[in-house]
Every structure is written in structure tokens, then in C-alpha cells.
Scaffold this motif. Structure first.
Motif, PDB file in Angstrom:
ATOM      1  N   GLY A  19      -7.325  -0.183  -3.031  1.00  0.00           N
ATOM      2  CA  GLY A  19      -8.679  -1.293  -2.426  1.00  0.00           C
ATOM      3  C   GLY A  19      -8.880  -1.300  -0.611  1.00  0.00           C
ATOM      4  O   GLY A  19      -8.297  -0.005  -0.056  1.00  0.00           O
ATOM      5  N   ASP A  20      -9.313  -2.403  -0.609  1.00  0.00           N
ATOM      6  CA  ASP A  20      -9.140  -2.131   1.311  1.00  0.00           C
ATOM      7  C   ASP A  20      -8.052  -2.862   2.060  1.00  0.00           C
ATOM      8  O   ASP A  20      -8.301  -2.582   2.481  1.00  0.00           O
ATOM      9  CB  ASP A  20     -10.191  -3.273   1.859  1.00  0.00           C
ATOM     10  CG  ASP A  20     -11.721  -3.038   1.109  1.00  0.00           C
ATOM     11  OD1 ASP A  20     -12.140  -2.278   0.935  1.00  0.00           O
ATOM     12  OD2 ASP A  20     -12.670  -4.514   0.887  1.00  0.00           O
ATOM     13  N   ASP A  21      -6.809  -3.663   1.029  1.00  0.00           N
ATOM     14  CA  ASP A  21      -6.140  -4.018   1.608  1.00  0.00           C
ATOM     15  C   ASP A  21      -5.210  -3.793   0.961  1.00  0.00           C
ATOM     16  O   ASP A  21      -4.330  -4.033   1.769  1.00  0.00           O
ATOM     17  CB  ASP A  21      -6.348  -5.456   2.000  1.00  0.00           C
ATOM     18  CG  ASP A  21      -7.064  -5.935   3.059  1.00  0.00           C
ATOM     19  OD1 ASP A  21      -7.611  -5.355   3.878  1.00  0.00           O
ATOM     20  OD2 ASP A  21      -7.719  -6.763   2.662  1.00  0.00           O
ATOM     21  N   GLN A  22      -5.148  -3.714  -0.181  1.00  0.00           N
ATOM     22  CA  GLN A  22      -4.220  -3.464  -0.945  1.00  0.00           C
ATOM     23  C   GLN A  22      -4.424  -2.387  -2.334  1.00  0.00           C
ATOM     24  O   GLN A  22      -5.779  -2.577  -2.608  1.00  0.00           O
ATOM     25  CB  GLN A  22      -3.522  -4.130  -1.744  1.00  0.00           C
ATOM     26  CG  GLN A  22      -4.311  -5.516  -2.585  1.00  0.00           C
ATOM     27  CD  GLN A  22      -3.742  -6.968  -3.031  1.00  0.00           C
ATOM     28  OE1 GLN A  22      -2.588  -7.530  -2.234  1.00  0.00           O
ATOM     29  NE2 GLN A  22      -3.741  -7.530  -4.228  1.00  0.00           N
ATOM     30  N   ASN A  49       1.061  -1.013   0.299  1.00  0.00           N
ATOM     31  CA  ASN A  49       0.238   0.310  -0.489  1.00  0.00           C
ATOM     32  C   ASN A  49       1.057   1.326  -0.186  1.00  0.00           C
ATOM     33  O   ASN A  49       0.850   2.635   0.601  1.00  0.00           O
ATOM     34  CB  ASN A  49      -0.612  -0.155   1.206  1.00  0.00           C
ATOM     35  CG  ASN A  49      -2.240  -0.599   1.003  1.00  0.00           C
ATOM     36  OD1 ASN A  49      -2.593  -1.183   0.037  1.00  0.00           O
ATOM     37  ND2 ASN A  49      -2.732  -1.750   1.857  1.00  0.00           N
TER      38      ASN A  49
END
Length: 56
Positions: A27-30, A11
Motif C-alpha cells: 500500500g502507500d505506507d504499509q 514494509n
């Protein structure tokens, strides 16, 4: 062939800043790449410190 960001993404955002067509987003995690707009230029892969963007 479009690029896809794998799970090694940390990220950092380097790929998003480098994408000439603006198809990379957080995105949410990456980060994620919208494959339908990817022009397969490899700019994201060239700047990623962990080699997360890979050809699909």
C-alpha cells in the motif's frame, strides 16, 4: 476471520511472499490484505518480524 495488517508494519514484504492466495499487496505506507480473499491461514503472521498481521 480475515487478517489485517496494523500500523507496526515495516514494509519488509515477508507477508506478501508467504501468502498462498496472493491477497497481500504493498500500500502507500504499509502492506494491505484484501479481506475478501483472505483464507485465515495465518501464514503472513507466522513470518512477520513485527507481528503486524492480526486477526480482524
Amino acid at each position: 476471520m480475515a487478517y489485517k495488517i496494523n500500523d507496526t508494519c515495516i514494509n519488509c514484504g515477508a507477508c506478501e511472499a508467504e501468502c498462498p492466495v496472493g491477497v497481500i499487496s504493498a500500500g502507500d505506507d504499509q502492506y494491505v490484505i484484501d479481506a475478501s480473499g483472505c483464507i485465515d491461514c495465518g501464514a503472513c503472521a507466522n513470518v512477520c518480524p513485527v507481528d503486524a498481521p492480526q486477526p480482524e
